[in-house]
Write a protein that holds these residues in place. Structure first.
Motif, PDB file in Angstrom:
ATOM      1  N   ALA A  77      14.539   7.249  -3.766  1.00 24.65           N
ATOM      2  CA  ALA A  77      13.696   8.363  -3.339  1.00 24.65           C
ATOM      3  C   ALA A  77      12.226   8.101  -3.642  1.00 24.65           C
ATOM      4  CB  ALA A  77      14.160   9.652  -4.023  1.00 24.65           C
ATOM      5  N   GLY A  78      11.963   7.491  -4.799  1.00 21.30           N
ATOM      6  CA  GLY A  78      10.579   7.162  -5.137  1.00 21.30           C
ATOM      7  C   GLY A  78       9.968   6.153  -4.180  1.00 21.30           C
ATOM      8  N   ILE A  79      10.783   5.202  -3.725  1.00 21.30           N
ATOM      9  CA  ILE A  79      10.283   4.216  -2.765  1.00 21.30           C
ATOM     10  C   ILE A  79      10.062   4.847  -1.404  1.00 21.30           C
ATOM     11  CG2 ILE A  79      10.864   2.077  -1.556  1.00 21.30           C
ATOM     12  CD1 ILE A  79      12.379   1.211  -4.071  1.00 21.30           C
ATOM     13  N   ALA A  80      11.059   5.616  -0.927  1.00 21.40           N
ATOM     14  CA  ALA A  80      10.956   6.202   0.418  1.00 21.40           C
ATOM     15  C   ALA A  80       9.830   7.218   0.511  1.00 21.40           C
ATOM     16  CB  ALA A  80      12.288   6.843   0.802  1.00 21.40           C
ATOM     17  N   SER A  81       9.624   8.009  -0.526  1.00 19.70           N
ATOM     18  CA  SER A  81       8.581   9.039  -0.479  1.00 19.70           C
ATOM     19  C   SER A  81       7.183   8.468  -0.695  1.00 19.70           C
ATOM     20  CB  SER A  81       8.862  10.099  -1.540  1.00 19.70           C
ATOM     21  OG  SER A  81       8.766   9.543  -2.841  1.00 19.70           O
ATOM     22  N   GLY A  82       7.107   7.260  -1.210  1.00 18.66           N
ATOM     23  CA  GLY A  82       5.811   6.671  -1.525  1.00 18.66           C
ATOM     24  C   GLY A  82       5.323   7.009  -2.910  1.00 18.66           C
ATOM     25  N   ALA A  83       6.163   7.685  -3.714  1.00 16.45           N
ATOM     26  CA  ALA A  83       5.715   8.098  -5.048  1.00 16.45           C
ATOM     27  C   ALA A  83       5.442   6.887  -5.936  1.00 16.45           C
ATOM     28  CB  ALA A  83       6.769   8.997  -5.688  1.00 16.45           C
ATOM     29  N   LEU A  84       6.299   5.890  -5.887  1.00 17.78           N
ATOM     30  CA  LEU A  84       6.092   4.701  -6.723  1.00 17.78           C
ATOM     31  C   LEU A  84       4.866   3.924  -6.274  1.00 17.78           C
ATOM     32  CD1 LEU A  84       9.757   3.425  -7.178  1.00 17.78           C
ATOM     33  CD2 LEU A  84       8.372   4.756  -8.760  1.00 17.78           C
ATOM     34  N   GLU A  85       4.685   3.788  -4.982  1.00 14.54           N
ATOM     35  CA  GLU A  85       3.521   3.062  -4.472  1.00 14.54           C
ATOM     36  C   GLU A  85       2.226   3.794  -4.799  1.00 14.54           C
ATOM     37  OE1 GLU A  85       1.761   1.408  -0.188  1.00 14.54           O
ATOM     38  OE2 GLU A  85       3.663   2.526  -0.291  1.00 14.54           O
ATOM     39  N   ASN A  86       2.212   5.111  -4.621  1.00 12.06           N
ATOM     40  CA  ASN A  86       1.014   5.882  -4.926  1.00 12.06           C
ATOM     41  C   ASN A  86       0.678   5.840  -6.411  1.00 12.06           C
ATOM     42  OD1 ASN A  86       0.804   6.484  -2.252  1.00 12.06           O
ATOM     43  ND2 ASN A  86       1.342   8.643  -2.440  1.00 12.06           N
ATOM     44  N   THR A  87       1.704   5.861  -7.260  1.00 12.27           N
ATOM     45  CA  THR A  87       1.470   5.772  -8.699  1.00 12.27           C
ATOM     46  C   THR A  87       0.843   4.436  -9.063  1.00 12.27           C
ATOM     47  OG1 THR A  87       3.285   7.281  -9.195  1.00 12.27           O
ATOM     48  CG2 THR A  87       2.585   5.793 -10.952  1.00 12.27           C
ATOM     49  N   LEU A  88       1.358   3.384  -8.454  1.00 14.27           N
ATOM     50  CA  LEU A  88       0.790   2.060  -8.711  1.00 14.27           C
ATOM     51  C   LEU A  88      -0.678   1.998  -8.294  1.00 14.27           C
ATOM     52  CD1 LEU A  88       1.468  -0.835  -9.666  1.00 14.27           C
ATOM     53  CD2 LEU A  88       1.994  -1.381  -7.275  1.00 14.27           C
ATOM     54  N   HIS A  89      -0.981   2.577  -7.148  1.00 16.47           N
ATOM     55  CA  HIS A  89      -2.372   2.578  -6.693  1.00 16.47           C
ATOM     56  C   HIS A  89      -3.246   3.450  -7.591  1.00 16.47           C
ATOM     57  CE1 HIS A  89      -5.558   2.027  -3.685  1.00 16.47           C
ATOM     58  NE2 HIS A  89      -5.872   3.297  -3.934  1.00 16.47           N
ATOM     59  N   ALA A  90      -2.696   4.568  -8.038  1.00 24.31           N
ATOM     60  CA  ALA A  90      -3.488   5.463  -8.886  1.00 24.31           C
ATOM     61  C   ALA A  90      -3.803   4.833 -10.231  1.00 24.31           C
ATOM     62  CB  ALA A  90      -2.743   6.782  -9.093  1.00 24.31           C
ATOM     63  N   LEU A  91      -2.925   3.978 -10.731  1.00 26.70           N
ATOM     64  CA  LEU A  91      -3.127   3.402 -12.052  1.00 26.70           C
ATOM     65  C   LEU A  91      -3.890   2.080 -12.041  1.00 26.70           C
ATOM     66  CD1 LEU A  91       0.319   4.166 -13.735  1.00 26.70           C
ATOM     67  CD2 LEU A  91      -1.845   5.352 -14.069  1.00 26.70           C
ATOM     68  N   ILE A  92      -3.775   1.298 -10.954  1.00 23.78           N
ATOM     69  CA  ILE A  92      -4.463  -0.003 -10.953  1.00 23.78           C
ATOM     70  C   ILE A  92      -5.208  -0.280  -9.650  1.00 23.78           C
ATOM     71  CG2 ILE A  92      -2.743  -0.983 -12.532  1.00 23.78           C
ATOM     72  CD1 ILE A  92      -1.521  -2.426 -10.167  1.00 23.78           C
ATOM     73  N   GLY A  93      -5.181   0.640  -8.682  1.00 21.73           N
ATOM     74  CA  GLY A  93      -5.790   0.379  -7.389  1.00 21.73           C
ATOM     75  C   GLY A  93      -7.305   0.533  -7.394  1.00 21.73           C
ATOM     76  N   ASP A  94      -7.919   0.052  -6.319  1.00 22.16           N
ATOM     77  CA  ASP A  94      -9.370   0.147  -6.146  1.00 22.16           C
ATOM     78  C   ASP A  94      -9.719   1.526  -5.589  1.00 22.16           C
ATOM     79  OD1 ASP A  94     -12.040  -0.204  -5.771  1.00 22.16           O
ATOM     80  OD2 ASP A  94     -11.865  -1.775  -4.232  1.00 22.16           O
TER      81      ASP A  94
END
Length: 568
Positions: free
Chosen positions: A390-407
């Motif tokens: 569910a975290g992968i499909a909803s984008g929650a994991l990807e968004n968290t990764l971007h929020a913590l280390i993204g530009d």
């Protein structure tokens, strides 16, 4: 009268001499020591008998092949028309299969039965190949039908007479012949059907006779046949309709899954390694064929997804049946895992990612509840897998990764309802009692809950940064306050370390202590590479104070080895 008496006396004397001789030679029927054979002589006699038997069988085999070559020579020289020579040769080979059936009924003739059956297979298959490639007497579909009929008869003889070697030789030979004729005749669909038939036949032969290994060979041929059919449908030189691979893939999928269900719930046998591996293969082949056909248009993927959901629900029904559930055997693990995989795959095909993620999150809550109620650690693991999906499909994991280390200067993630639902259900699953003790799992029984805890901290922390960064650091854009953003990220990571150490004080998550210090090490590395280069004195003061306080709190909150964790 006197003469008569003399004769009687002579006879009595002869009888006495014979009795004396018998008494001197010992008990009747027992040879003397000189006549008793030694062990070496007995072994030599046994070896001579074995060599004699082997020579006899070899001679018979050579004579049988000699007869086959005689028929071939008569046909080649024109003494017999080709249209008659091929059927006559086939009848000659089938005669030996019949003799294998007859001889197999007698225990003393089983070796001969195996030889006759093997010779029959070795004669028929080359005749079939030459009838297609050399003599052009049979078309591709006709040769496929002939191969299927002969294989059925040979396998039937093997099953009825318990001749395992004939079953192996027939299956291996038929598979090789099918691939050769598929290439030479171009009848891809016909021979793919033969391969599926061989796969199912070998499966049920193993189920009937309890043989080992034959089902793997048949399944390999069936899987390759259907996959090859899908690949050939791409090439224009092969007249293969893509729909053929689609329907045959579904047929293979249904046939194997239904066979597994009959095996476990009708015959009462637990699924094994083969069932697990083959269920994964046939599911992948069926979805792959449907995915390819879906490019041509139509609702083929929707049909496949719906079928997967139906099979998934049915698999869970088989898993939660009273007999399977209470036995706690391999059947429960097999069907529950299969049901989860099919439901995930089917819903991913039918629904948009956000809707599928929402469904998986709610399903994860149900799995957590059932885990505690039924005391199955497997269901706790499935809860974890569903939350990750569910975290992968909803984008929650990807968004968290971007929020913590993204530009932050390029773009910034936004929160969706499905992501909030995933975070809420992940936290909820932490407080639903799940099974954490199992003889099968041992010390790893608490690992699924530890992953859920880490997932909850990760997603919730990322969402906090996602919401607060635009307010405190003016992201996104070139005017983003990178120092404030670095401090915000450090604050969230430090809070995560403290949360993990606090969680380790409870019996539900004692393994969380393994993660507290790794998170603090990550925070330290982040200070060096992000906070110091981008921070200002004020932001660095806040970051260093928070990290220092986190180090002190983690050291105090982590339970000592002699202290038992409290109840959650």
């Amino acid at each position: 009268m006197a003469d008569r008496l003399d004769q009687i006396e002579a006879r009595l004397a002869a009888i006495e001499r014979r009795l004396s001789a018998l008494e001197a030679s010992g008990p009747k029927g027992l040879p003397s020591d000189e006549e008793t054979p030694t062990k070496a002589e007995a072994g030599e006699a046994l070896g001579e008998e074995s060599v004699s038997n082997a020579a006899t069988h070899l001679g018979r085999v050579l004579l049988i092949f000699g007869g086959a070559y005689l028929l071939r020579a008569i046909t080649d020289f024109g003494f017999l028309p080709t249209q008659a020579g091929i059927p006559l040769g086939t009848a000659y080979a089938l005669m030996w299969l019949y003799l294998a059936y007859r001889f197999g009924a007698t225990e003393s003739r089983r070796v001969g039965a195996m030889l006759y059956g093997g010779v029959s297979v070795l004669l028929v298959l080359p005749i079939l190949v030459e009838a297609v490639t050399h003599f052009k007497l049979l078309s591709g579909p006709a040769s496929a039908a002939a191969l299927a009929v002969f294989s059925a008869f040979a396998l039937l003889v093997a099953v009825l007479r318990n001749l395992r070697s004939i079953a192996w030789l027939t299956t291996a030979g038929a598979l090789g012949t099918a691939f050769v004729l598929l290439r030479s005749s171009g009848a891809a669909l016909s021979f793919a059907l033969v391969l599926v038939f061989l796969g199912m036949s070998s499966l049920w032969i193993v189920y009937q006779r309890q043989w080992k290994g034959l089902q793997w060979l048949g399944a390999m041929g069936a899987n390759i046949g259907v996959a090859l059919l899908a690949v050939l449908s791409i090439h224009e030189q092969w007249a293969v309709d893509p729909m053929a691979s689609y329907y045959l893939g579904i047929a293979l999928w249904c046939a194997y899954l239904l066979s597994f269900a009959v095996r476990s719930h009708v015959q009462g046998q637990d699924p094994g390694i083969f069932e697990s591996v083959q269920a994964a293969f046939v599911s992948a082949i069926a979805f792959g064929a449907a995915l390819y056909v879906a490019r041509t248009g139509g609702a083929y993927m929707a049909v496949m997804g719906l079928a997967a959901l139906v099979f998934g629900v049915a698999a869970y029904g088989l898993a939660f049946g009273r007999a399977t559930r209470t036995a706690r055997g391999r059947g429960f693990y097999f069907y529950s895992t299969l049901g989860m995989a099919l439901i995930i795959g089917g819903s991913a095909v039918l629904f948009p990612p956000s809707a599928a993620a929402a469904a998986w999150s709610l399903m994860a809550v149900g799995m957590a509840w059932f885990s505690g109620r039924q005391e199955h650690v497997t269901l706790s693991l499935q809860c974890t897998i569903l939350l990750i999906s569910a975290g992968i499909a909803s984008g929650a994991l990807e968004n968290t990764l971007h929020a913590l280390i993204g530009d932050p200067t390029v773009q910034w993630p936004s929160l969706a309802v499905s992501q909030l639902l995933v975070a809420a259900t992940a936290v909820a699953c932490l407080f639903i009692p799940v099974a954490q003790r199992s003889d099968r799992w041992g010390r790893m029984a608490g690992l699924p809950q530890l992953v859920v805890l880490l997932l909850s901290v990760w997603i919730v922390g990322g969402q906090m940064v996602t919401v607060l960064a635009p307010l405190l650091a003016a992201v996104p854009g070139p005017s983003s306050d990178l120092g404030m953003l670095a401090t915000l990220r450090t604050t969230v990571l430090a809070a995560a370390a403290v949360t993990l150490s606090l969680s380790s004080r409870y019996k539900r998550w004692p393994e969380a202590r393994w993660l507290a210090y790794p998170v603090l090490v990550t925070v330290g590395v982040k200070l060096v590479f992000e906070d110091f280069p981008n921070g200002r004195p004020a932001t660095l003061f806040i970051a260093l104070a928070l990290v220092g306080g986190a180090l002190i709190l983690v050291a105090r909150l982590l339970p000592k080895r002699n202290n038992r964790p409290a109840e959650a």
